[in-house]
Design a protein around this motif. Structure first.
Motif: not given
Length: 301
Positions: A197-198, A200, A216, A240
């Motif tokens: 999703n991110t 990261n 990140n 998550q």
């Protein structure tokens, strides 16, 4: 032995149904639990036949929930359906194309290609979805694109390949064809995963501090936290939640909230499953995920 009892819980994956798949290394089997923590099935035994293992040391699932296992000491990849039924196998011991000198890490890209850390041969091998050899990259050394015992691997949404170059204290990043892009420093990385999703990046490391680092998508440091002897890490794409296995048979769950890592740790797999889903149920009911409240549980056997 109880079906849930494990020895050396070292690798873990989650399929599209939320089922948890665990490499039970010393028992040479895979155990599967449903999203409520209920034991579903186990498959595998010690040996070198189809569906048998000698030190399973890597696991992932594809979009169809087929299961891919690094059968390390048998120098092969074995493929099973979502129920653990044997489908096929490929690989043998050696340093030729399609041969392995030790398998520690496997991942699948968006095309269904199988990407394997060939640990002792200091290279990455890529196969198509049927196990046919496609290409290889890497060699022993400390230059860009070279390795000293790679032992963790994953891909991002663009099919870029992230490799833990353990003895060189770095993560190396390659495009889908194995061409070097860049790198960033992590002391003795052992495994890596990427939040879908991110984007990261989460890395386990073992430098006697036993930390997990969060970066990140550009490799910029965000946070870190400690886990005892981490061996593998994965992320539930729906919640998550970060799930970490340890070589001391502990399984931990973490989540990122308000720029801080929150965690809960269990010393047994059964307790882990129970409280993972308890926390998720509470979290969903009160709509607290990623808001200002979190829960921290400690358990003692």
């Amino acid at each position: 032995m109880d079906q849930k009892e494990m020895e050396m819980v070292n690798l873990i994956a989650i399929n599209s149904k939320g089922n948890i798949l665990v490499c039970d290394y010393n028992n040479n089997r895979i155990q599967i639990f449903d999203s409520e923590g209920k034991f579903l099935s186990t498959f595998g035994s010690q040996g070198n036949g189809n569906g048998q293992f000698n030190g399973p040391y890597g696991i992932c699932v594809d979009l169809n929930d087929n299961i891919y296992i690094c059968d390390n000491n048998n120098s092969r990849i074995q493929i099973f359906d979502s129920n653990g039924k044997f489908i096929s196998t490929f690989g043998s011991y050696g340093n030729g194309n399609g041969q392995f000198g030790g398998l520690i890490g496997v991942t699948i890209n968006s095309k269904g290609n199988i990407i394997v850390c060939d640990y002792n041969n200091n290279r990455i091998q890529i196969f198509d979805s049927s196990g046919k050899f496609h290409s290889t990259f890497g060699s022993f050394g400390n230059g860009n694109g070279q390795f000293s015992y790679p032992e963790g691997i994953c891909v991002d949404l663009n099919d870029n390949i992230f490799v833990c170059d353990h003895n060189h204290d770095r993560i190396q990043i390659f495009n889908s064809n194995g061409e070097y892009i860049t790198q960033f420093k992590v002391i003795q990385p052992t495994d890596i995963t990427i939040d879908p999703n991110t984007q990261n990046i989460i890395v386990t490391r073992n430098d006697h501090q036993i930390s997990i680092f969060w970066f990140n998508s550009n490799g910029k440091y965000i946070a870190q936290f400690k886990v005892n002897k981490p061996t593998d890490i994965t992320i539930d794409p729906d919640t998550q939640n970060i799930i970490v296995t340890g070589s001391d048979n502990q399984i931990s769950i973490f989540w990122f909230c308000n720029n801080k890592i929150q965690h809960q740790q269990s010393t047994s797999f059964e307790l882990f499953l129970f409280f993972v889903y308890l926390i998720q149920a509470i979290d969903q009911f009160y709509y607290l995920r990623f808001h200002s409240f979190s829960f921290l549980f400690f358990f003692v056997c």
